[in-house]
Design a protein around this motif. Structure first.
Motif, PDB file in Angstrom:
ATOM      1  N   THR A 157      48.251  31.537 -30.482  1.00  0.00           N
ATOM      2  CA  THR A 157      48.006  30.115 -30.705  1.00  0.00           C
ATOM      3  C   THR A 157      47.081  29.564 -29.624  1.00  0.00           C
ATOM      4  N   SER A 158      45.977  28.937 -30.029  1.00  0.00           N
ATOM      5  CA  SER A 158      44.995  28.462 -29.051  1.00  0.00           C
ATOM      6  C   SER A 158      45.577  27.385 -28.135  1.00  0.00           C
ATOM      7  N   GLY A 159      46.556  26.626 -28.576  1.00  0.00           N
ATOM      8  CA  GLY A 159      47.150  25.594 -27.736  1.00  0.00           C
ATOM      9  C   GLY A 159      47.831  26.147 -26.497  1.00  0.00           C
ATOM     10  N   TYR A 160      48.169  27.429 -26.534  1.00  0.00           N
ATOM     11  CA  TYR A 160      48.775  28.083 -25.375  1.00  0.00           C
ATOM     12  C   TYR A 160      47.730  28.696 -24.452  1.00  0.00           C
ATOM     13  N   ARG A 161      46.502  28.844 -24.917  1.00  0.00           N
ATOM     14  CA  ARG A 161      45.512  29.662 -24.225  1.00  0.00           C
ATOM     15  C   ARG A 161      44.408  28.871 -23.523  1.00  0.00           C
ATOM     16  N   ASN A 162      44.599  27.577 -23.284  1.00  0.00           N
ATOM     17  CA  ASN A 162      43.573  26.745 -22.654  1.00  0.00           C
ATOM     18  C   ASN A 162      43.756  26.665 -21.146  1.00  0.00           C
ATOM     19  N   LEU A 163      42.794  27.189 -20.401  1.00  0.00           N
ATOM     20  CA  LEU A 163      42.776  26.996 -18.960  1.00  0.00           C
ATOM     21  C   LEU A 163      42.031  25.680 -18.744  1.00  0.00           C
TER      22      LEU A 163
END
Length: 174
Positions: A157-163
């Motif tokens: 899920t992209s919402g977990y992968r944002n630095l």
């Protein structure tokens, strides 16, 4: 450690017409550095970077998009990926980052502090709600070495992968 003379901070030492880079006290192997001309450096991540799907500690993404921090005007950044050491010496390097979380699901994620591409310090978790990461390295560096960061999130899920934020600061230990 700062060195003062008559209450004034020593910023520059000259030997004849040559600027000294460091002052050592003692002899041979027992000499210790008491002053350095080395100045602190720092850089911050500009913008958000999305890590690749299911990246792991061993496949961590190199963080890009660095800008020098205004407090450290001597900072040099190479190819948008790393801070270039201007001097050799003993330093403490701190690295911090924020990786977004869309919930509390457990998944591996974290950051590596790197010198010349090799991991020298790591902070990681499997706790879904942890979003802040910090690690540090204290030891020698050589002029020209490159200091950078990598991050990973083992999730789809992209919402977990944002630095969303990151910073690296290098300070001399003397």
């Amino acid at each position: 450690m700062s060195v003062r003379l008559a209450g004034a901070l020593i910023k520059r030492v000259m030997v004849g017409s040559t600027a000294a880079k460091r002052i050592m006290v003692g002899t041979g192997a027992t000499a210790v550095q008491v002053w350095t001309a080395f100045t602190s450096m720092g850089m911050s991540k500009s913008g958000t970077q999305v890590t690749t799907t299911n990246s792991t500690s061993s496949s961590a993404n190199t963080i890009t998009g660095w800008v020098p921090q205004a407090a450290y005007p001597g900072t040099v950044i190479d190819a948008d990926t790393s801070l270039v050491m201007s001097e050799s010496g003993e330093v403490t390097i701190t690295a911090t980052a924020t990786i977004s979380s869309s919930g509390t699901a457990s998944h591996s994620r974290g950051i590596h502090l790197r010198i010349d591409g090799a991991n020298v310090a790591t902070d990681s978790t499997t706790v879904g709600s942890q979003t802040s990461f910090a690690t540090s390295y204290t030891g020698p560096v050589t002029a020209g070495q490159k200091i950078g960061m990598a991050a990973w999130v083992q999730a789809t899920t992209s919402g977990y992968r944002n630095l969303t934020a990151a910073e690296i600061v290098v300070k001399p230990t003397v």
